[in-house]
Design a protein around this motif. Structure first.
Motif, PDB file in Angstrom:
ATOM      1  N   LYS A  67       0.850  -1.564  -0.036  1.00 25.44           N
ATOM      2  CA  LYS A  67       0.416  -0.174   0.331  1.00 25.44           C
ATOM      3  C   LYS A  67       0.969   2.070   0.156  1.00 25.44           C
ATOM      4  CE  LYS A  67      -3.907   2.039   1.978  1.00 25.44           C
ATOM      5  NZ  LYS A  67      -4.226   2.437   3.167  1.00 25.44           N
ATOM      6  N   ASN A  68       0.997   2.186  -0.913  1.00 30.75           N
ATOM      7  CA  ASN A  68       1.121   3.596  -0.934  1.00 30.75           C
ATOM      8  C   ASN A  68       1.036   4.614   0.967  1.00 30.75           C
ATOM      9  OD1 ASN A  68       2.284   3.201  -3.900  1.00 30.75           O
ATOM     10  ND2 ASN A  68       0.294   3.847  -4.568  1.00 30.75           N
ATOM     11  N   ILE A  69       1.991   4.575   0.497  1.00 29.56           N
ATOM     12  CA  ILE A  69       2.600   5.624   2.092  1.00 29.56           C
ATOM     13  C   ILE A  69       1.876   7.382   1.610  1.00 29.56           C
ATOM     14  CG2 ILE A  69       4.440   6.367   2.181  1.00 29.56           C
ATOM     15  CD1 ILE A  69       5.330   5.670   4.525  1.00 29.56           C
ATOM     16  N   ILE A  70       1.778   7.769   0.317  1.00 30.58           N
ATOM     17  CA  ILE A  70       1.266   8.738  -0.030  1.00 30.58           C
ATOM     18  C   ILE A  70       0.855   8.804  -1.081  1.00 30.58           C
ATOM     19  CG2 ILE A  70       1.831  11.010  -0.508  1.00 30.58           C
ATOM     20  CD1 ILE A  70       4.607  10.918   1.222  1.00 30.58           C
ATOM     21  N   GLU A  71      -0.625   9.206  -0.690  1.00 33.69           N
ATOM     22  CA  GLU A  71      -1.476   9.002  -2.754  1.00 33.69           C
ATOM     23  C   GLU A  71      -1.606  10.449  -2.954  1.00 33.69           C
ATOM     24  OE1 GLU A  71      -1.807   5.329  -4.169  1.00 33.69           O
ATOM     25  OE2 GLU A  71      -2.432   7.126  -5.288  1.00 33.69           O
ATOM     26  N   VAL A  72      -1.608  10.945  -3.738  1.00 36.80           N
ATOM     27  CA  VAL A  72      -1.614  12.288  -4.295  1.00 36.80           C
ATOM     28  C   VAL A  72      -2.300  12.397  -5.620  1.00 36.80           C
ATOM     29  CG1 VAL A  72      -1.216  14.772  -4.493  1.00 36.80           C
ATOM     30  CG2 VAL A  72       0.005  13.841  -2.296  1.00 36.80           C
ATOM     31  N   ARG A  73      -3.718  12.915  -5.771  1.00 43.76           N
ATOM     32  CA  ARG A  73      -4.418  13.065  -6.426  1.00 43.76           C
ATOM     33  C   ARG A  73      -4.313  14.200  -6.971  1.00 43.76           C
ATOM     34  NH1 ARG A  73      -6.030   7.446  -6.351  1.00 43.76           N
ATOM     35  NH2 ARG A  73      -7.214   7.984  -3.847  1.00 43.76           N
ATOM     36  N   ASN A  74      -4.114  14.860  -8.558  1.00 40.46           N
ATOM     37  CA  ASN A  74      -5.305  15.843  -8.621  1.00 40.46           C
ATOM     38  C   ASN A  74      -5.279  16.904  -7.605  1.00 40.46           C
ATOM     39  OD1 ASN A  74      -6.073  17.521 -10.706  1.00 40.46           O
ATOM     40  ND2 ASN A  74      -8.340  16.898  -9.813  1.00 40.46           N
ATOM     41  N   LEU A  75      -3.757  17.328  -7.270  1.00 42.63           N
ATOM     42  CA  LEU A  75      -3.724  18.510  -5.957  1.00 42.63           C
ATOM     43  C   LEU A  75      -3.594  20.175  -6.567  1.00 42.63           C
ATOM     44  CD1 LEU A  75      -3.419  18.717  -2.850  1.00 42.63           C
ATOM     45  CD2 LEU A  75      -1.254  18.603  -3.356  1.00 42.63           C
ATOM     46  N   LYS A  76      -4.611  20.615  -6.378  1.00 45.16           N
ATOM     47  CA  LYS A  76      -4.646  22.363  -6.465  1.00 45.16           C
ATOM     48  C   LYS A  76      -4.174  22.926  -5.387  1.00 45.16           C
ATOM     49  CE  LYS A  76      -6.889  21.071 -10.766  1.00 45.16           C
ATOM     50  NZ  LYS A  76      -8.425  21.288 -11.527  1.00 45.16           N
TER      51      LYS A  76
ATOM     52  N   LYS B  60      -1.408  23.087  -9.924  1.00 44.52           N
ATOM     53  CA  LYS B  60      -2.009  22.806 -10.484  1.00 44.52           C
ATOM     54  C   LYS B  60      -2.751  21.984 -10.631  1.00 44.52           C
ATOM     55  CE  LYS B  60       0.107  26.944 -12.538  1.00 44.52           C
ATOM     56  NZ  LYS B  60       0.830  27.727 -13.850  1.00 44.52           N
ATOM     57  N   GLY B  61      -2.372  20.875 -10.024  1.00 43.47           N
ATOM     58  CA  GLY B  61      -2.976  19.931 -10.569  1.00 43.47           C
ATOM     59  C   GLY B  61      -2.153  18.324 -10.387  1.00 43.47           C
ATOM     60  N   ILE B  62      -1.241  18.019  -9.333  1.00 44.81           N
ATOM     61  CA  ILE B  62      -0.036  17.281  -9.457  1.00 44.81           C
ATOM     62  C   ILE B  62      -0.969  15.721  -8.415  1.00 44.81           C
ATOM     63  CG2 ILE B  62       1.585  18.669  -9.162  1.00 44.81           C
ATOM     64  CD1 ILE B  62       1.754  18.246  -6.329  1.00 44.81           C
ATOM     65  N   ASN B  63       0.016  15.012  -9.582  1.00 47.82           N
ATOM     66  CA  ASN B  63      -0.689  13.262  -9.222  1.00 47.82           C
ATOM     67  C   ASN B  63       0.942  12.418  -8.493  1.00 47.82           C
ATOM     68  OD1 ASN B  63      -3.419  13.060  -9.892  1.00 47.82           O
ATOM     69  ND2 ASN B  63      -2.449  14.055 -11.263  1.00 47.82           N
ATOM     70  N   PHE B  64       1.164  11.712  -7.631  1.00 48.35           N
ATOM     71  CA  PHE B  64       2.138  10.823  -7.732  1.00 48.35           C
ATOM     72  C   PHE B  64       1.839   9.894  -6.215  1.00 48.35           C
ATOM     73  CE2 PHE B  64       3.787  12.754  -4.021  1.00 48.35           C
ATOM     74  CZ  PHE B  64       3.592  13.616  -3.593  1.00 48.35           C
ATOM     75  N   SER B  65       2.075   8.498  -6.394  1.00 50.13           N
ATOM     76  CA  SER B  65       2.726   8.866  -4.806  1.00 50.13           C
ATOM     77  C   SER B  65       3.801   8.129  -4.759  1.00 50.13           C
ATOM     78  CB  SER B  65       1.409   6.977  -5.075  1.00 50.13           C
ATOM     79  OG  SER B  65       1.157   6.878  -6.806  1.00 50.13           O
TER      80      SER B  65
END
Lengths: 327, 265
Positions: A2-11, A42-47
């Motif tokens: 499981k990912n420790i950090i999940e970032v989806r479409n962060l603005k 402006k909308g970042i995604n990463f895990s």
């Protein structure tokens, strides 16, 4: 895993006010404020998976600190989803921060008028670290960081580097699973930087601590991070292994050469003169065409060279290149 | 390892030790102030030719100022300055990264200050006030009642200071507001002059405002001017205002934390 950090479409958009210079405008601004919206993210995604050491780089103002602050629960995003360690960081701040450690290179996180040791003891009590574990861990970190002589001096009497080391200790005392480091090696001399990096690596190896590091120091990146995320102007332009970046983009080096006398007619395969000064030259070497030592050998043989400085392509240039490619 | 809350108190205590000389100076300045009030009011009473003015005997009035000084030391709050400074330089984040409720933590640090102040300012000053100015020390139960009222007063003043501090999220520089608050609250609370010296309409309004319950009412408990019913009424109003201000803080904090940019200059 499981990912420790999940970032989806962060603005994240900041609202500030704009004020032009001059007395008249200063008075005007008291009555009619002109608002300005800056889109920092402006909308970042990463895990990020547990146990990774990830480098987070980009030019100033790109959004690195904003991202870290949101992940640390200090800021509310304007849009998007963030999940860290099963928490939404800004929603349950007090519970959440028990599990993370954060070091901000440019901010003071220790009590100013008291010795670092007092802040350490405060953390021991706030994070409920058992006394024995605390003593053991503190002793260990003091030794690694080499700060035994200064932990009893008031923080205001410490140099930037000394303070940084102590702040790192304070942030890691409670053995957090996830650590955010924002320019942590600032103010440290070369030897201290080395020891700091080794400390990060050993903490990661021994305890599986996940690190997210923002830095301008490419050595930090080289020594610590297998993976880097490059952010520019609020967007992620690269997310992948460092190796790839190096192979693909670090294809040039910059030579800063000082001569004894005027630099005359220098020509070599793969070399382009960037700047010509009275006693010096700045040259860009295309590594696919010539090896660096070839160029240096040639220079030393043919000219009276006083000093040569080898620089990596600055990260900003790499980012610009990556960004242009993305377009 | 000690309890989380005691840890904050202890930190405040340690911090105040660094500034102990500042507190030692209070032992010179406070008696001097009292001396000035002593001679000023002595001449007023002798000129007025009566033993009681606005419900106060001369001795009671001097006691009023002495106890006000002590209350001032206990209610002292710099949390508004902390907010201003830490929002402008962005270092508020340091306090948001530790697992503490910000309000409790800041409040408890101040209590650490108060405990040190009790030892180094209040008790010595009470000695001086008793020996030199002959101010009365009340009996055990009235003293306990005073301490309870003082505690609530401390919370009230802290909350007002906290609210002023929160405005820094919007206004950033609030130095002027902070200074104004200190003086205005001091005035309205009866810190400069007992409320009974003011026009009746002012005293009537004061009943409905929180300020009276920070100083004037508390001092009057020390002076024994309240029956049990009166004291209970004061506690009730203090608790009521703590509830109201607490709710205001809750609302302001919700909006302020959304505004926070953590950047600093």
């Amino acid at each position: 895993m499981k990912n420790i950090i999940e970032v989806r479409n962060l603005k994240k958009t900041y609202k500030t006010h704009e004020r032009k210079s001059g007395i008249l405008n200063a008075i005007k601004s008291v009555f009619a404020r002109k608002h300005r919206y800056d889109a920092a993210l402006k909308g970042i995604n990463f895990s990020i998976e547990p146990g990774e050491i990830v480098g987070f780089i980009g030019p100033n103002g790109a959004g690195k600190s904003t991202t870290i602050k949101i992940l640390a629960g200090l800021l509310y995003p304007s849009d998007g989803e963030v999940q860290v360690l099963d928490f939404i960081p800004w929603k349950e701040r007090v519970k959440y921060v028990q599990n993370i450690g954060v070091v901000f290179g440019q901010k003071i996180q220790l009590w100013w008028d008291l010795p670092p040791l007092d802040t350490f003891e405060l953390h021991r009590d706030l994070y409920k670290i058992p006394k024995e574990k605390f003593e053991k861990r503190l002793k260990f970190m003091i030794k690694i960081m080499g700060v035994s002589k200064i932990i009893n001096k008031p923080v205001r009497d410490l140099s930037l580097g000394e303070r940084m080391k102590c702040q790192t200790i304070a942030a890691l005392l409670h053995k957090p699973k996830l650590v955010f480091l924002d320019e942590p090696t600032i103010g440290l001399d070369a030897v201290a930087k080395e020891r700091y990096r080794e400390f990060i690596l050993s903490t990661n190896t021994r305890f599986g601590t996940t690190f997210l590091i923002t830095t301008h120091d490419m050595q930090d990146i080289e020594k610590l991070c297998k993976r880097i995320i490059i952010i520019n102007d609020g967007r992620i332009v690269y997310d992948g292994p460092l190796k790839e970046i190096k192979e693909k983009y670090m294809t040039t080096k910059i030579l800063d050469i000082k001569f004894d006398g005027r630099p005359v007619g220098f020509k070599h395969k793969g070399c382009e003169i960037l700047k010509r000064g009275k006693y010096g030259l700045k040259v860009v070497v295309d590594l696919s065409k010539s090896k660096i030592n070839e160029v240096i050998d040639y220079l030393i043989k043919e000219y009276e060279v006083v000093d040569i400085n080898i620089q990596d392509t600055p990260i900003e240039e790499i980012i610009q290149r990556i960004y242009k490619e993305k377009k | 390892m000690i309890n989380k809350y005691l840890a904050s108190i202890r930190m405040g205590f340690k911090d105040m030790i660094v500034y102990r000389f500042h507190l030692y100076m209070s032992l010179i300045t406070a008696p001097l102030s009292l001396l000035i009030y002593y001679y000023l009011w002595k001449s007023i009473y002798s000129y007025a030719g009566q033993a009681i003015i606005n419900g106060f005997t001369f001795n009671a009035l001097i006691t009023y100022y002495a106890i006000n000084t002590i209350i001032g030391w206990f209610v002292y709050s710099e949390v508004d300055a902390w907010f201003e400074q830490n929002i402008i330089n962005g270092e508020l984040i340091a306090d948001l990264l530790i697992p503490v409720n910000l309000f409790s933590h800041y409040f408890l640090v101040h209590r650490g200050y108060s405990i040190f102040g009790l030892m180094v300012e209040t008790i010595p000053f009470l000695f001086i006030a008793k020996l030199v100015f002959n101010i009365p020390i009340p009996g055990f139960w009235i003293l306990m009642a005073f301490i309870l009222a003082l505690f609530f007063a401390v919370v009230l003043e802290f909350m007002i200071s906290y609210i002023v501090g929160l405005t820094a999220f919007w206004l950033k520089r609030i130095t002027g507001i902070r200074k104004a608050r200190r003086t205005i609250v001091l005035f309205l609370a009866g810190g400069m002059l007992p409320l009974s010296f003011f026009p009746q309409w002012f005293q009537d309004i004061s009943f409905f405002l929180p300020f009276k319950y920070i100083r004037d009412a508390v001092v009057n408990i020390w002076l024994g001017n309240y029956e049990i019913i009166g004291m209970l009424q004061i506690y009730l109003l203090q608790i009521l205002w703590i509830g109201v201000l607490g709710y205001i803080i809750y609302l302001m904090w919700k909006r302020a934390s959304k505004r926070f940019s953590g950047a600093g200059t």
